[in-house]
Design an enzyme around this catalytic site. Sequence first.
Site, PDB file in Angstrom:
ATOM      1  N   ALA A 185      -6.702   1.041  -6.221  1.00 35.63           N
ATOM      2  CA  ALA A 185      -7.542   0.767  -7.401  1.00 35.63           C
ATOM      3  C   ALA A 185      -7.756  -0.735  -7.573  1.00 35.63           C
ATOM      4  O   ALA A 185      -8.843  -1.187  -7.940  1.00 35.63           O
ATOM      5  CB  ALA A 185      -6.886   1.356  -8.655  1.00 35.63           C
ATOM      6  N   ALA A 186      -6.722  -1.526  -7.272  1.00 36.26           N
ATOM      7  CA  ALA A 186      -6.840  -2.979  -7.462  1.00 36.26           C
ATOM      8  C   ALA A 186      -7.813  -3.580  -6.454  1.00 36.26           C
ATOM      9  O   ALA A 186      -8.635  -4.442  -6.805  1.00 36.26           O
ATOM     10  CB  ALA A 186      -5.459  -3.625  -7.336  1.00 36.26           C
TER      11      ALA A 186
ATOM     12  N   ASP B 275      -4.740   5.298 -12.853  1.00 42.12           N
ATOM     13  CA  ASP B 275      -4.669   4.069 -12.054  1.00 42.12           C
ATOM     14  C   ASP B 275      -5.858   3.146 -12.334  1.00 42.12           C
ATOM     15  O   ASP B 275      -5.681   1.964 -12.631  1.00 42.12           O
ATOM     16  CB  ASP B 275      -4.657   4.406 -10.546  1.00 42.12           C
ATOM     17  CG  ASP B 275      -3.278   4.795 -10.062  1.00 42.12           C
ATOM     18  OD1 ASP B 275      -2.458   5.198 -10.912  1.00 42.12           O
ATOM     19  OD2 ASP B 275      -3.024   4.709  -8.849  1.00 42.12           O
TER      20      ASP B 275
ATOM     21  N   LEU C  16       1.898   1.458  -6.521  1.00 38.51           N
ATOM     22  CA  LEU C  16       1.663   0.249  -7.321  1.00 38.51           C
ATOM     23  C   LEU C  16       0.175  -0.046  -7.519  1.00 38.51           C
ATOM     24  O   LEU C  16      -0.194  -1.155  -7.912  1.00 38.51           O
ATOM     25  CB  LEU C  16       2.379  -0.955  -6.687  1.00 38.51           C
ATOM     26  CG  LEU C  16       3.905  -0.814  -6.608  1.00 38.51           C
ATOM     27  CD1 LEU C  16       4.541  -2.064  -5.993  1.00 38.51           C
ATOM     28  CD2 LEU C  16       4.521  -0.566  -7.989  1.00 38.51           C
TER      29      LEU C  16
ATOM     30  N   VAL D 214       0.835  -1.212   0.000  1.00 40.10           N
ATOM     31  CA  VAL D 214       0.000   0.000   0.000  1.00 40.10           C
ATOM     32  C   VAL D 214       0.872   1.265   0.000  1.00 40.10           C
ATOM     33  O   VAL D 214       2.023   1.233   0.420  1.00 40.10           O
ATOM     34  CB  VAL D 214      -0.994   0.052   1.199  1.00 40.10           C
ATOM     35  CG1 VAL D 214      -2.047  -1.021   1.078  1.00 40.10           C
ATOM     36  CG2 VAL D 214      -0.266  -0.055   2.521  1.00 40.10           C
TER      37      VAL D 214
HETATM   38  O1  PMV Z   1      -1.136   5.931  -7.205  1.00 35.76           O
HETATM   39  P1  PMV Z   1       0.204   6.448  -7.566  1.00 35.76           P
HETATM   40  O2  PMV Z   1       1.079   6.748  -6.408  1.00 35.76           O
HETATM   41  O3  PMV Z   1       0.825   5.640  -8.643  1.00 35.76           O
HETATM   42  O4  PMV Z   1       0.008   7.929  -8.193  1.00 35.76           O
HETATM   43  C1  PMV Z   1      -0.631   8.148  -9.376  1.00 35.76           C
HETATM   44  C2  PMV Z   1       0.131   9.080 -10.194  1.00 35.76           C
HETATM   45  C3  PMV Z   1      -0.081  10.562 -10.041  1.00 35.76           C
HETATM   46  O5  PMV Z   1       0.139  11.103 -11.347  1.00 35.76           O
HETATM   47  C4  PMV Z   1       0.927  11.145  -9.083  1.00 35.76           C
HETATM   48  C5  PMV Z   1      -1.469  10.939  -9.562  1.00 35.76           C
HETATM   49  C6  PMV Z   1      -2.574  10.652 -10.563  1.00 35.76           C
HETATM   50  O6  PMV Z   1      -3.722  10.644 -10.138  1.00 35.76           O
HETATM   51  O7  PMV Z   1      -2.298  10.457 -11.751  1.00 35.76           O
END
Ligand code: PMV
Length: 315
Positions: free
Chosen positions: A106-107, A148, A102, A98
């Site tokens: 969302a997963a 994500d 990664l 967490v």
């Molecule tokens: O969930 P993460 O930590 O991979 O962040 C997503 C990437 C960001 O560009 C920083 C945020 C987003 O919503 O796209």
Amino acid sequence: MAAQGHAPGKIILLGEHAVVYGRPALAIPLHDLQATARIEEAKPGQGLVIEAQDLKQRFTLQDSSSDEPLAVAARLTLNHLKVDEPDATLLVTSNIPVASGLGSGAAVTTALARALAAFFEQAIPQDELSVLVYEVEKIHHGTPSGIDNTVVVSGQPVYFKRRESDLPLIETFHAGAPLHLLIADTGVASPTKIAVGDVRRRWQADPTTYNLVFDQIGRIVERGRQAIEDGAVHPLGPLMNQNQELLRKLGVSSTEIDSLVEAALSSGASGAKLSGGGRGGNVVVLIDPKTRQQVMTALDAAGATRLLEVTLHPT
Ligand code: PMV
């Protein structure tokens, strides 16, 4: 009656943060990392009990707070399926770390929604599921770009670009030659929401400078996609390094990230950068299989707490 749902983790190859501001980004699913949800019928009157052992949580849907992501995910899914709360126990497990970029949030939501849908013998179309997961992502992220949920739900490599008054542009991309990556964990958990909020404050204070940085990142992403699709891996390493420099300018790198990047590059990797929100989390490294072992040893010595090897194969 019992049912299951699964979803992979993800990693952003190029373009994080700038993607929140309408520039493109590239992400791939990590099928070796998985969230799983299992749901089983329970005694009448129990309601829906949600258990997430990894997060040390167990609660009933009825008693859960309105900002608890697993409960929000369950409520949105039940509404979407147009069904009442079942008497059932939903067990969520995940081997995705967490707060480390990664795609764990969302997963877990995706797996939970798929399990509930399967329990009611329904399937949620991908685009609708992605919108549902996006709603829950807002709790984790504040202002998520949507990349994500898109990559985790589709399970495919994704070129993603947010658009002002339209749906995001989503394209699948393919590797023209195998892409060998190492994902190295700094061991520092870093909530994306904080890094995203800090970048927003910098951008609000000096939009001209930061819009230029976002533009530069956007051009790197376009060139990176071209290199990957052409199977020309050589330009990709320097592009990742340029992206890392720009992420440093955005203030989202950290001592731990910098030392893993440095260890990777000085032991033979051609590119290395943070991935996701930054400030901690994971570093993505482009390697040649010939130098794989020495890069792994160097990352280990530099303090990586976990290493994952991923190959994006041509399709
Ligand atoms: O969930 P993460 O930590 O991979 O962040 C997503 C990437 C960001 O560009 C920083 C945020 C987003 O919503 O796209």
